[in-house]
Design an enzyme around this catalytic site. Structure first.
Site, mmCIF file in Angstrom:
data_model
loop_
_atom_site.group_PDB
_atom_site.id
_atom_site.type_symbol
_atom_site.label_atom_id
_atom_site.label_comp_id
_atom_site.label_asym_id
_atom_site.label_seq_id
_atom_site.Cartn_x
_atom_site.Cartn_y
_atom_site.Cartn_z
ATOM 1 N N LYS A 36 0.671 -1.010 -0.196
ATOM 2 C CA LYS A 36 0.170 -0.164 0.030
ATOM 3 C C LYS A 36 0.634 1.420 0.064
ATOM 4 O O LYS A 36 0.354 2.340 -0.529
ATOM 5 C CB LYS A 36 -1.077 0.059 1.094
ATOM 6 C CG LYS A 36 -2.146 -0.901 0.965
ATOM 7 C CD LYS A 36 -3.332 -0.625 1.982
ATOM 8 C CE LYS A 36 -4.551 -1.735 1.592
ATOM 9 N NZ LYS A 36 -4.299 -3.049 2.314
ATOM 10 N N GLU A 42 -10.115 5.817 4.486
ATOM 11 C CA GLU A 42 -10.814 4.662 5.426
ATOM 12 C C GLU A 42 -9.502 3.705 5.503
ATOM 13 O O GLU A 42 -8.510 3.899 4.855
ATOM 14 C CB GLU A 42 -11.834 4.116 4.825
ATOM 15 C CG GLU A 42 -11.713 3.013 3.822
ATOM 16 C CD GLU A 42 -10.958 3.346 2.389
ATOM 17 O OE1 GLU A 42 -11.111 4.530 2.442
ATOM 18 O OE2 GLU A 42 -10.606 2.740 1.674
ATOM 19 N N SER A 65 1.629 -9.574 -0.736
ATOM 20 C CA SER A 65 1.271 -8.245 -0.706
ATOM 21 C C SER A 65 1.671 -7.573 0.489
ATOM 22 O O SER A 65 2.005 -6.513 0.742
ATOM 23 C CB SER A 65 -0.154 -8.060 -0.824
ATOM 24 O OG SER A 65 -1.064 -8.829 -0.133
HETATM 25 C C1 LIG Z 1 -5.369 -3.937 2.062
HETATM 26 C C2 LIG Z 1 -4.423 -5.412 1.740
HETATM 27 C C3 LIG Z 1 -4.588 -6.133 0.789
HETATM 28 C C4 LIG Z 1 -6.107 -5.963 -0.143
HETATM 29 O O1 LIG Z 1 -6.234 -4.576 -0.615
HETATM 30 P P1 LIG Z 1 -6.174 -4.863 -2.219
HETATM 31 O O2 LIG Z 1 -6.641 -3.526 -2.891
HETATM 32 O O3 LIG Z 1 -7.061 -5.767 -2.711
HETATM 33 O O4 LIG Z 1 -4.566 -5.210 -2.639
HETATM 34 C C5 LIG Z 1 -3.916 -7.430 0.483
HETATM 35 N N1 LIG Z 1 -2.787 -7.435 1.226
HETATM 36 C C6 LIG Z 1 -2.387 -6.752 2.069
HETATM 37 C C7 LIG Z 1 -1.118 -7.035 2.878
HETATM 38 C C8 LIG Z 1 -3.203 -5.420 2.443
HETATM 39 O O5 LIG Z 1 -2.609 -4.724 3.337
#
Ligand SMILES: *Cc1c(COP(=O)(O)O)cnc(C)c1O
Length: 400
Positions: free
Chosen positions: A94, A116, A384
């Protein structure tokens, strides 16, 4: 005629029939102003250079790709590789779009950045980017998530943002979006709403995707350099869909690469309200200023959703994902809470990497599919984020 997926959206922010700006006129003006400012900075070399420098020196990019050899050997099939977005500053993907959004806010002379947060990752990343850029930041967060994601809440306070607890309804991500949006509507001229995924009215699905697309650009090049070929499968978890779009965008034109988005089936897709598999179980509708697949109640209101991963429990999904599903270019699969926990523990114990519960959904899909494929096949999974924020919760659930 179908649009070239790599050239989307069109000038009005449509990805096929999805996306757009389903907002009242004064808000449409605010969105158009953001779109115009973004179009301007996107082509400015000084902006691109500043963002590239921050990606390198502040985020720690490029994030590596890692061959999970022990996990692959244990499963006895395809090779699993991880794109290590968990190693980024603040622990997830993010920060990539938050830096972009904070720089855009500064460029537009905005006085406050509002957002948010679900798992708290977007809140921490945005509070971080705002501290760096020097703009006040206000984060709305569901009370349920505040209790579940305590370390992130503390971090946001330390980083100096104003945290607004949201207690209405289910008190999770959807209610936090509603609450943050209401605050934004009180002064869209001086405030900017920094959306946390590839969702909301145009230009956000495009802009957040563009900022995140560094993930796939790096990964494609890294994989080519290491193996002289492209992966066979590229997988990512899908909440709103930003890490997945960030990963997929560079591969959209590679016909040999199968793209897989993994949605949370929670406690089962046969249990309404207890999953968040929007593309798998939902249908085209409207939510938060865009057309996209939505999980709805019979009366057309957004359905209650659930996932063990707070960052995935959203009843809508990015418009580009909605279109890519209809085009058949991306295949959308599911992983349950249970499979997610299993993947979380397995990756931790076999590779020494504690993944975010969100990311563990994509790992779970790879673990399910790898044994069915030959050993010379390659699955690239977008990891992610890291699981520090989830460690206490998982330990409690599993009684560790
Ligand atoms: C917020 C988050 C997601 C989900 O958000 P996407 O917009 O679908 O990527 C996935 N993995 C992590 C580690 C997150 O913090």
């Amino acid at each position: 005629m179908t649009q070239n997926p790599a050239a989307m959206p069109d000038a009005s922010g449509f990805f096929g029939p999805y996306g757009g700006q389903l907002v009242p006129p004064h808000l449409k003006q605010a969105m158009d102003d953001i779109a115009a400012a973004y179009a301007e900075i996107a082509k400015r070399q000084d902006f691109q250079d500043e963002l590239a420098q921050l990606f390198a020196d502040y985020v720690g990019r490029p994030s590596p790709i890692f061959h999970a050899r022990r996990l692959s050997a244990q499963l006895g099939g395809a090779q699993i590789h991880l794109k290590r977005e968990d190693l980024n500053h603040t622990g997830a993907h993010k920060i990539n779009h938050c830096l972009g959004e904070a720089l855009l806010a500064r460029f537009m002379g905005k006085k406050k950045v509002i957002a948010e947060t679900g798992a708290g990752q977007h809140g921490v990343a945005l509070a971080t980017a705002c501290a760096l850029v020097g703009i006040p930041c206000e984060i709305h967060m569901g009370q349920v998530d505040i209790e579940k994601e305590h370390p992130n809440v503390t971090k946001m306070r330390i980083l100096g943002c104003k945290l607004v607890p949201v207690t209405r309804g289910a008190a999770t991500l959807k209610e936090a979006v509603d609450s943050a949006f209401e605050e934004y509507l009180t002064n869209p001229t001086d405030y900017i709403y920094a959306i946390g995924s590839v969702v909301g009215p145009h230009p956000f699905p495009m802009m957040v995707r563009d900022f995140q697309s560094i993930i796939g650009r790096e990964a494609r090049e890294q994989f080519q350099a290491k193996y002289g070929r492209l992966p066979d499968h590229v997988a990512a978890c899908v909440g709103g869909g930003s890490n997945a779009m960030g990963m997929f965008t560079a591969f959209l034109g590679d016909e040999s690469v199968r793209l897989v988005g993994v949605e949370p089936s929670g406690e089962g897709t046969d249990r309404p309200g207890r999953h968040a598999a929007t593309l798998t179980m939902g249908k085209p509708g409207e939510i938060h200023g865009m057309k996209c697949y939505v999980l709805e109640n019979a009366d057309g209101t957004p359905a209650a959703v659930h996932s063990i991963a707070s960052g995935l429990d959203y009843p809508g999904v990015g418009p580009q994902h909605s279109y890519l599903k209809d085009l058949g270019r991306v295949q959308y699969e599911i992983a349950s809470d249970k499979e997610c926990l299993d993947a979380f523990m397995t990756l931790s114990r076999v590779e020494g990497i504690i993944p975010a519960l969100e990311s563990a959904h994509a790992v779970a899909w790879a673990m399910r599919v790898a044994p069915t494929l030959p050993g010379d096949r390659h699955i690239l999974v977008n990891l992610s984020g890291r699981g520090d924020k989830d460690a206490d919760y998982v330990a409690k659930v599993l009684g560790i």
